[in-house]
Design a protein around this motif. Structure first.
Motif, PDB file in Angstrom:
ATOM      1  N   GLN A 162      60.926 -17.298  10.640  1.00 10.41           N
ATOM      2  CA  GLN A 162      60.092 -16.387  10.943  1.00 10.41           C
ATOM      3  C   GLN A 162      59.881 -15.275  10.335  1.00 10.41           C
ATOM      4  OE1 GLN A 162      59.907 -14.645  15.007  1.00 10.41           O
ATOM      5  NE2 GLN A 162      57.759 -15.376  15.217  1.00 10.41           N
ATOM      6  N   ARG A 163      59.388 -15.288   9.195  1.00 12.97           N
ATOM      7  CA  ARG A 163      59.483 -13.819   8.376  1.00 12.97           C
ATOM      8  C   ARG A 163      58.280 -13.199   8.538  1.00 12.97           C
ATOM      9  NH1 ARG A 163      62.963 -13.909   3.858  1.00 12.97           N
ATOM     10  NH2 ARG A 163      63.998 -15.748   3.338  1.00 12.97           N
ATOM     11  N   PHE A 164      58.456 -11.691   8.504  1.00 11.95           N
ATOM     12  CA  PHE A 164      57.377 -10.852   8.737  1.00 11.95           C
ATOM     13  C   PHE A 164      57.798  -9.603   8.120  1.00 11.95           C
ATOM     14  CE2 PHE A 164      59.623  -9.727  12.734  1.00 11.95           C
ATOM     15  CZ  PHE A 164      59.662  -8.377  12.651  1.00 11.95           C
ATOM     16  N   VAL A 165      56.703  -8.717   7.776  1.00 11.31           N
ATOM     17  CA  VAL A 165      56.845  -7.483   7.286  1.00 11.31           C
ATOM     18  C   VAL A 165      56.102  -6.507   7.757  1.00 11.31           C
ATOM     19  CG1 VAL A 165      56.514  -6.113   4.876  1.00 11.31           C
ATOM     20  CG2 VAL A 165      57.174  -8.520   4.893  1.00 11.31           C
ATOM     21  N   LEU A 166      56.541  -5.503   8.425  1.00 11.68           N
ATOM     22  CA  LEU A 166      55.675  -4.251   9.015  1.00 11.68           C
ATOM     23  C   LEU A 166      56.060  -2.969   8.131  1.00 11.68           C
ATOM     24  CD1 LEU A 166      54.301  -3.551  11.546  1.00 11.68           C
ATOM     25  CD2 LEU A 166      56.532  -2.893  12.454  1.00 11.68           C
ATOM     26  N   ASN A 167      54.545  -2.621   7.829  1.00 14.20           N
ATOM     27  CA  ASN A 167      54.509  -1.140   7.142  1.00 14.20           C
ATOM     28  C   ASN A 167      53.823  -0.323   7.907  1.00 14.20           C
ATOM     29  OD1 ASN A 167      55.372  -1.771   4.158  1.00 14.20           O
ATOM     30  ND2 ASN A 167      54.147  -3.665   4.754  1.00 14.20           N
ATOM     31  N   ALA A 168      54.245   0.980   8.037  1.00 14.02           N
ATOM     32  CA  ALA A 168      53.510   2.150   8.745  1.00 14.02           C
ATOM     33  C   ALA A 168      54.029   3.316   8.251  1.00 14.02           C
ATOM     34  CB  ALA A 168      53.491   1.912  10.253  1.00 14.02           C
ATOM     35  N   ASP A 169      53.433   4.584   8.789  1.00 14.56           N
ATOM     36  CA  ASP A 169      53.960   5.813   8.522  1.00 14.56           C
ATOM     37  C   ASP A 169      55.148   5.849   9.239  1.00 14.56           C
ATOM     38  OD1 ASP A 169      53.546   8.555   7.424  1.00 14.56           O
ATOM     39  OD2 ASP A 169      53.932   8.940   9.440  1.00 14.56           O
ATOM     40  N   THR A 170      55.233   5.517  10.477  1.00 15.98           N
ATOM     41  CA  THR A 170      56.441   5.816  11.335  1.00 15.98           C
ATOM     42  C   THR A 170      56.733   4.569  12.252  1.00 15.98           C
ATOM     43  OG1 THR A 170      55.851   8.181  11.856  1.00 15.98           O
ATOM     44  CG2 THR A 170      57.326   7.146  13.367  1.00 15.98           C
ATOM     45  N   ILE A 171      57.646   4.031  12.127  1.00 15.29           N
ATOM     46  CA  ILE A 171      58.112   3.138  12.991  1.00 15.29           C
ATOM     47  C   ILE A 171      59.331   3.168  13.779  1.00 15.29           C
ATOM     48  CG2 ILE A 171      59.117   0.518  12.567  1.00 15.29           C
ATOM     49  CD1 ILE A 171      57.973   0.199  10.117  1.00 15.29           C
ATOM     50  N   ASP A 172      59.158   2.842  15.232  1.00 20.45           N
ATOM     51  CA  ASP A 172      60.338   3.066  16.284  1.00 20.45           C
ATOM     52  C   ASP A 172      60.805   1.692  16.581  1.00 20.45           C
ATOM     53  OD1 ASP A 172      60.255   6.126  16.507  1.00 20.45           O
ATOM     54  OD2 ASP A 172      58.142   5.324  17.299  1.00 20.45           O
ATOM     55  N   LEU A 173      62.213   1.494  16.776  1.00 20.56           N
ATOM     56  CA  LEU A 173      63.024   0.420  17.134  1.00 20.56           C
ATOM     57  C   LEU A 173      63.535   0.680  18.264  1.00 20.56           C
ATOM     58  CD1 LEU A 173      63.234   0.614  13.593  1.00 20.56           C
ATOM     59  CD2 LEU A 173      63.931  -1.883  13.965  1.00 20.56           C
ATOM     60  N   PHE A 174      63.389  -0.321  19.441  1.00 20.75           N
ATOM     61  CA  PHE A 174      63.791   0.052  20.495  1.00 20.75           C
ATOM     62  C   PHE A 174      64.968  -1.246  20.959  1.00 20.75           C
ATOM     63  CE2 PHE A 174      59.959   2.078  20.580  1.00 20.75           C
ATOM     64  CZ  PHE A 174      59.994   3.225  21.430  1.00 20.75           C
ATOM     65  N   SER A 175      66.137  -1.201  21.425  1.00 26.96           N
ATOM     66  CA  SER A 175      67.380  -1.966  21.568  1.00 26.96           C
ATOM     67  C   SER A 175      67.423  -2.003  23.062  1.00 26.96           C
ATOM     68  CB  SER A 175      68.168  -2.093  20.876  1.00 26.96           C
ATOM     69  OG  SER A 175      67.790  -2.179  19.381  1.00 26.96           O
ATOM     70  N   THR A 176      68.165  -3.221  23.523  1.00 29.05           N
ATOM     71  CA  THR A 176      68.613  -3.507  24.901  1.00 29.05           C
ATOM     72  C   THR A 176      69.896  -4.303  24.684  1.00 29.05           C
ATOM     73  OG1 THR A 176      66.572  -3.202  26.030  1.00 29.05           O
ATOM     74  CG2 THR A 176      68.195  -4.162  27.375  1.00 29.05           C
ATOM     75  N   GLU A 177      70.997  -3.502  25.355  1.00 30.01           N
ATOM     76  CA  GLU A 177      72.207  -4.233  25.225  1.00 30.01           C
ATOM     77  C   GLU A 177      72.531  -4.586  23.483  1.00 30.01           C
ATOM     78  OE1 GLU A 177      74.738  -4.697  27.390  1.00 30.01           O
ATOM     79  OE2 GLU A 177      73.378  -4.074  28.912  1.00 30.01           O
TER      80      GLU A 177
END
Length: 507
Positions: free
Chosen positions: A244-259
């Motif tokens: 499941q390949r995907f590419v995400l482009n933007a000016d700002t990207i936030d990543l959230f994690s749990t555990e």
């Protein structure tokens, strides 16, 4: 007189208040006392027996010390330790220079190894250079680079800080609630700054390598307590999972994690998400992951949001895409929505598109494993709800080479079902109206046929012309088709069908 005396007293009181306020405004703020510092009393009692010492006394209170043959020491009253092949202390400057196999250690906090280092005793600051490796002992995270500057915690500076001013590599170890370390995250940047082993900042051509996720940006921040990361300016996220390949482009990207597991990615400002089955563009894109796999995607914000699949293009004010077994299952468009699709090319040949619009448009795909993986999941059903209209092309019974028919309807709700990618039926619910247009014979082909027929009926050379009977011309034989008449243009939606001159209403 009493009134005059009272007025004079009030005037003097006001003048004194004004003078006091002016004096306070012009008064210089009190200077804060400088933090108390003290010289380092070097204790090197743990040095090896072969250690050599040269002690040089400059005056009654200042001295320099030179140590060779191995050095192990610390400043008395400080919980740190210095190791090196040789060292020199300049008491007046408050400097300890360390040479060869340098190690600086604070138990349970920090360990720095380098070829050379300078420890500023009055500031509690260490500058190390030459193949530097700094390890945060509480987590096991490491920083490697040509130079690193470390500020130990002191009463005046309760939070320790580390700076890597040159391009360095950070290897971050994240632990779960049970204290078990997870897969490392590698970050490369031109400059790092770590505060209290909790907040890491990186600037300049940042490269992030995480389990199944790679990222790039101009700068980034990692909050180890909230498990949140932010990529700023030219941000790009790539999923390396081959399934499941995907590419995400933007000016700002936030990543959230749990555990310590990534479960949400939020991209803002001209965001674009791309994979093998879908291209999603919007001002804001919110990706939700489940078990490290993309499960849902939301697109919204100022402007229009667009989702492009191999069979349908959907645009609206906001979109919601659901996936099942890593394949697109539903596309829900809300707010002046429109779905534009390509007719079945195996049965219809036309440059025009099928169009379905409404206040909301829902598209459902066949996400079973039997679907053609090369073209993505096939469209199964489209629903238009609220002020709905649809224009679809119908295959001609004479074959693909003949122009297709056009079915245009309007209603409150429209349901379109597909069979192997082709329109099977269109159902209109409430306030239905519309028109069906079918193609007629091509006028150019019909003219050619008449010209060929006239040539066959023309007399041969040398034959006498047929006698003229005079009066009204003879009626055309029934076998000769009548001249083609173009019907009036039908309004079926501006900008959708290039011309309708070859169509007529079905009686």
């Amino acid at each position: 007189m009493a009134l005059r005396a009272a007025a004079r007293k009030d005037s003097n009181t006001r003048d004194s208040l004004v003078k006091d306020s002016v004096a306070k405004a012009n008064a210089k703020p009190a200077r804060k006392p400088k933090p108390a510092t003290r010289d380092c009393v070097l204790d090197f009692a743990d040095s090896p027996p072969e250690t050599r010492l040269l002690y040089s006394r400059m005056n009654d209170s200042i001295s320099n010390t030179f140590i060779g043959g191995g050095f192990v020491g610390r400043c008395q009253g400080e919980n740190n330790r210095l190791r090196a092949d040789s060292a020199e202390q300049f008491q007046q400057a408050g400097i300890v220079n360390l040479y060869g196999n340098v190690t600086y250690e604070e138990p349970g906090k920090m360990q720095v190894a380098a070829a050379h280092a300078t420890y500023f005793t009055r500031e509690g600051r260490l500058y190390a250079d030459g193949n530097v490796v700094a390890t945060q002992l509480s987590t096991g995270s490491t920083f490697m680079g040509p130079s690193i500057e470390y500020y130990r915690s002191t009463p005046e500076r309760p939070i320790a800080r580390m700076v890597a001013p040159s391009r360095s590599t950070a290897r971050l170890i994240e632990k779960d609630s049970l204290g078990r370390p997870g897969p490392p995250v590698t970050v490369i940047a031109n400059r790092f700054e770590d505060t209290g082993d909790s907040l890491l900042m990186a600037w300049g051509d940042v490269v992030i390598e995480r389990q199944q996720i790679n990222g790039r940006s101009d700068s980034s921040a990692f909050d180890k307590i909230t498990q949140r990361a932010r990529l700023v300016r030219g941000a790009r996220i790539t999923n390396t999972d081959s399934a499941q390949r995907f590419v995400l482009n933007a000016d700002t990207i936030d990543l959230f994690s749990t555990e310590r597991k990534l479960d949400r990615v939020f991209a803002s400002h001209k965001a674009t998400a791309t994979n093998d089955q879908l291209v999603l563009t919007s001002e804001w894109i919110d990706l939700r992951l489940k078990e490290q796999q993309l499960d849902e995607a939301f697109a919204f914000g100022p402007g229009r949001s667009r989702a492009t699949t191999p069979q349908q293009d959907v645009d609206a004010d906001s979109l919601r895409i659901r996936l099942a077994a890593r394949r697109v299952r539903e596309v829900r468009a809300v707010g002046d929505a429109r779905a534009v699709g390509t007719p079945d090319t195996t049965k219809i040949r036309t440059p025009d598109k099928d169009v379905l619009s409404g206040d909301s448009v829902f598209a459902f795909f066949d996400s079973t494993a039997t679907a053609d993986t090369a073209k993505g999941p096939r469209i199964r059903e489209i629903r238009a709800l609220g002020n709905a209209s649809s224009l679809f092309h119908i295959a001609n019974s004479r074959g693909r080479a003949s122009p297709p028919g056009i079915n245009y309807v309007r209603g409150v709700r429209i349901f379109v079902n597909f069979d192997t990618g082709a329109v099977r039926d269109v159902r209109v619910d409430s306030a239905a109206s519309g028109v069906y247009l079918e193609p007629v014979l091509d006028s150019l082909s019909d003219t050619t046929a008449r010209r060929d027929g006239a040539a066959r009926s023309r007399p041969r050379s040398g034959s006498p012309p047929p006698p003229s009977t005079g009066g009204a011309p003879a009626r055309r034989p029934p076998s000769v088709p009548p001249p083609f008449e173009r019907p009036a243009r039908e309004p079926v939606g501006a900008g959708t069908v290039s011309t309708l001159s070859a169509y007529r209403r079905r009686p």
